[in-house]
Design a protein around this motif. Structure first.
Motif, PDB file in Angstrom:
ATOM      1  N   VAL A 164      -4.443   4.740 -10.373  1.00 39.10           N
ATOM      2  CA  VAL A 164      -4.913   6.095 -10.071  1.00 39.10           C
ATOM      3  C   VAL A 164      -5.495   6.751 -11.326  1.00 39.10           C
ATOM      4  O   VAL A 164      -6.281   7.695 -11.226  1.00 39.10           O
ATOM      5  CB  VAL A 164      -3.784   6.978  -9.483  1.00 39.10           C
ATOM      6  CG1 VAL A 164      -3.279   6.410  -8.175  1.00 39.10           C
ATOM      7  CG2 VAL A 164      -2.647   7.175 -10.472  1.00 39.10           C
ATOM      8  N   GLN A 210      -0.020  -1.354  -8.603  1.00 43.80           N
ATOM      9  CA  GLN A 210      -1.325  -0.877  -8.170  1.00 43.80           C
ATOM     10  C   GLN A 210      -1.446   0.638  -8.346  1.00 43.80           C
ATOM     11  O   GLN A 210      -2.527   1.167  -8.608  1.00 43.80           O
ATOM     12  CB  GLN A 210      -1.583  -1.234  -6.700  1.00 43.80           C
ATOM     13  CG  GLN A 210      -2.926  -0.742  -6.191  1.00 43.80           C
ATOM     14  CD  GLN A 210      -3.210  -1.153  -4.775  1.00 43.80           C
ATOM     15  OE1 GLN A 210      -4.153  -1.894  -4.523  1.00 43.80           O
ATOM     16  NE2 GLN A 210      -2.423  -0.675  -3.829  1.00 43.80           N
ATOM     17  N   LEU A 211      -0.320   1.323  -8.237  1.00 47.51           N
ATOM     18  CA  LEU A 211      -0.291   2.777  -8.379  1.00 47.51           C
ATOM     19  C   LEU A 211      -0.814   3.218  -9.747  1.00 47.51           C
ATOM     20  O   LEU A 211      -1.350   4.324  -9.900  1.00 47.51           O
ATOM     21  CB  LEU A 211       1.134   3.285  -8.166  1.00 47.51           C
ATOM     22  CG  LEU A 211       1.371   4.794  -8.142  1.00 47.51           C
ATOM     23  CD1 LEU A 211       0.587   5.434  -7.005  1.00 47.51           C
ATOM     24  CD2 LEU A 211       2.860   5.083  -7.988  1.00 47.51           C
ATOM     25  N   THR A 228      -6.863  -1.089   0.819  1.00 48.03           N
ATOM     26  CA  THR A 228      -6.842  -0.041  -0.205  1.00 48.03           C
ATOM     27  C   THR A 228      -8.196   0.638  -0.329  1.00 48.03           C
ATOM     28  O   THR A 228      -8.308   1.871  -0.294  1.00 48.03           O
ATOM     29  CB  THR A 228      -6.434  -0.620  -1.571  1.00 48.03           C
ATOM     30  OG1 THR A 228      -5.118  -1.192  -1.463  1.00 48.03           O
ATOM     31  CG2 THR A 228      -6.424   0.454  -2.641  1.00 48.03           C
ATOM     32  N   CYS A 278       0.813  -1.222   0.000  1.00 48.54           N
ATOM     33  CA  CYS A 278       0.000   0.000   0.000  1.00 48.54           C
ATOM     34  C   CYS A 278       0.848   1.276   0.000  1.00 48.54           C
ATOM     35  O   CYS A 278       0.338   2.362  -0.308  1.00 48.54           O
ATOM     36  CB  CYS A 278      -0.920   0.020   1.226  1.00 48.54           C
ATOM     37  SG  CYS A 278      -2.233  -1.223   1.199  1.00 48.54           S
ATOM     38  N   ASN A 291      -4.288  12.794  -6.004  1.00 41.22           N
ATOM     39  CA  ASN A 291      -5.637  12.277  -6.220  1.00 41.22           C
ATOM     40  C   ASN A 291      -6.596  13.337  -6.762  1.00 41.22           C
ATOM     41  O   ASN A 291      -7.322  13.112  -7.735  1.00 41.22           O
ATOM     42  CB  ASN A 291      -6.177  11.697  -4.912  1.00 41.22           C
ATOM     43  CG  ASN A 291      -7.556  11.087  -5.094  1.00 41.22           C
ATOM     44  OD1 ASN A 291      -7.732  10.134  -5.838  1.00 41.22           O
ATOM     45  ND2 ASN A 291      -8.548  11.663  -4.422  1.00 41.22           N
ATOM     46  N   SER A 339       0.915   3.743  -3.150  1.00 44.49           N
ATOM     47  CA  SER A 339      -0.333   4.488  -3.339  1.00 44.49           C
ATOM     48  C   SER A 339      -0.477   5.605  -2.314  1.00 44.49           C
ATOM     49  O   SER A 339      -0.988   6.683  -2.624  1.00 44.49           O
ATOM     50  CB  SER A 339      -1.535   3.539  -3.242  1.00 44.49           C
ATOM     51  OG  SER A 339      -1.527   2.620  -4.309  1.00 44.49           O
ATOM     52  N   GLY A 361       0.351   8.213  -4.875  1.00 43.28           N
ATOM     53  CA  GLY A 361      -0.995   8.354  -5.419  1.00 43.28           C
ATOM     54  C   GLY A 361      -1.863   9.341  -4.672  1.00 43.28           C
ATOM     55  O   GLY A 361      -2.577  10.158  -5.280  1.00 43.28           O
ATOM     56  N   ARG A 382      -7.599  -1.660 -11.037  1.00 46.76           N
ATOM     57  CA  ARG A 382      -6.679  -1.922  -9.932  1.00 46.76           C
ATOM     58  C   ARG A 382      -6.311  -3.396  -9.892  1.00 46.76           C
ATOM     59  O   ARG A 382      -5.141  -3.757  -9.794  1.00 46.76           O
ATOM     60  CB  ARG A 382      -7.327  -1.498  -8.604  1.00 46.76           C
ATOM     61  CG  ARG A 382      -6.372  -1.510  -7.404  1.00 46.76           C
ATOM     62  CD  ARG A 382      -7.151  -1.603  -6.102  1.00 46.76           C
ATOM     63  NE  ARG A 382      -7.914  -2.841  -6.056  1.00 46.76           N
ATOM     64  CZ  ARG A 382      -7.399  -4.026  -5.738  1.00 46.76           C
ATOM     65  NH1 ARG A 382      -6.118  -4.147  -5.433  1.00 46.76           N
ATOM     66  NH2 ARG A 382      -8.148  -5.104  -5.732  1.00 46.76           N
TER      67      ARG A 382
END
Length: 242
Positions: A171, A167-168, A206, A101, A112, A104, A108, A177
Motif C-alpha cells: 500500500v 502484500q499489505l 487484487t 486478499c 487507501n 488488504s 489496506g 506488490r
C-alpha cells in the motif's frame, strides 16, 4: 492529441508491462516516469490510469496460465460427481487466494485515500525502491536453503494469510506488490518458483478489485480521448507483459 502524446501513452504502457512482473513497483515507476513525461490529463484521471493500466498485465497472466487457473471441467472420467465439473485442487487454490486478499481488504482499503494523499510522490517511491532493492540483495545470500513448500498446492491456509499480510506492505507507493509477496513467500518456506507463481495468481483478484474501485471512484465520466488513452495503455501493457 498529437503524436507525441500517443508516444507517451505507449511508453507508459511499456513501463507497466515490464515492471509489473519484476520485483519492483510498477506504480512507483509510473510515478517516477510521470516526473519527466506528463500526460495532458487531469490528476483524477492520472491516478485512475496508473491502476487500471495494470489490468493489461494481469490479463497476460490469465492468458498464459489459463489451464492452471480455470477450476471448472466437464469430464465424465473424473472420480466423483463433483469432480466432473470442478477441479477441486484449483478451487481450493482460489479459496486460499481469497484468504490472502483479506488483509488488504480489511486494513489496506480503509487507509487507501490517506496513503495516496500523503505518500504518492517521487520521494517516497525512491526511498522504498532502494529499501526493497537492499532486501533482495540480502535475501540473495539465502538461495541455497531448502524450501519446505515446493508447489502452490502445498501452501497452507496460514501461509496464504501471511503472504497476504506481506502484500499489505505494497500500500506504500514504491513498494513492489510482487516483491513483497515473493520475499514473504520465501521467508515462509516456499521455493522461489512457488513464491513467484502464487504472486502472479494473487495479482488477478487484487488488481481487478483495485481497478474496479478506481473506475467507480472516477465515475466512468470519460471523454473520448481519455477512453482511448486508457485502452491503448492497457493493450500495450498486455502485449509487453506477454
Amino acid at each position: 492529441m498529437n503524436i507525441i502524446e500517443w508516444l507517451r501513452v505507449i511508453f507508459l504502457g511499456i513501463v507497466e508491462g515490464i515492471t509489473e512482473w519484476l520485483p519492483v513497483s510498477s506504480t512507483g515507476h509510473l510515478i517516477l516516469v510521470e516526473e519527466f513525461i506528463k500526460l495532458n490529463v487531469s490528476e483524477a484521471f492520472w491516478e485512475m490510469f496508473m491502476v487500471v493500466i495494470q489490468l493489461g498485465a494481469i490479463m497476460a497472466v490469465v492468458v498464459l496460465y489459463f489451464k492452471e487457473l480455470w477450476p471448472f471441467q466437464n469430464q465424465k472420467k473424473a472420480k466423483g460427481a463433483l469432480e466432473r465439473y470442478v477441479k477441486t485442487d484449483k478451487m481450493i487454490m482460489w479459496f486460499k487466494i481469497v484468504v490472502s486478499c483479506i488483509p488488504s481488504i480489511v486494513i489496506g482499503l480503509p487507509f487507501n485515500d490517506f496513503i495516496e494523499a500523503h505518500f504518492n510522490n517521487y520521494l517516497v517511491v525512491s526511498i522504498m525502491l532502494i529499501v526493497y532493492g537492499i532486501f533482495f540483495i540480502i535475501e540473495n545470500y539465502n538461495k541455497k536453503r531448502t524450501a519446505s513448500i515446493n508447489s502452490v498446492a502445498e501452501i497452507g491456509w496460514k501461509t496464504a494469510f501471511l503472504i497476504g499480510v506481506f502484500q499489505l506492505l505494497a500500500v506504500i507507493p514504491g513498494t513492489s506488490r510482487s516483491g513483497a509477496t515473493i520475499i514473504g513467500g520465501i521467508l515462509l518456506g516456499t521455493s522461489r518458483t512457488v513464491a513467484a507463481e502464487y504472486t502472479f495468481f494473487l495479482a488477478i483478484p487484487t488488481m481487478f478489485g483495485a481497478s474496479l474501485l478506481k473506475l467507480v471512484k472516477f465515475g466512468l465520466n470519460f471523454t473520448g480521448t481519455e477512453a482511448i488513452i486508457l485502452i491503448v495503455g492497457t493493450l500495450v501493457s498486455f502485449v509487453v507483459s506477454i
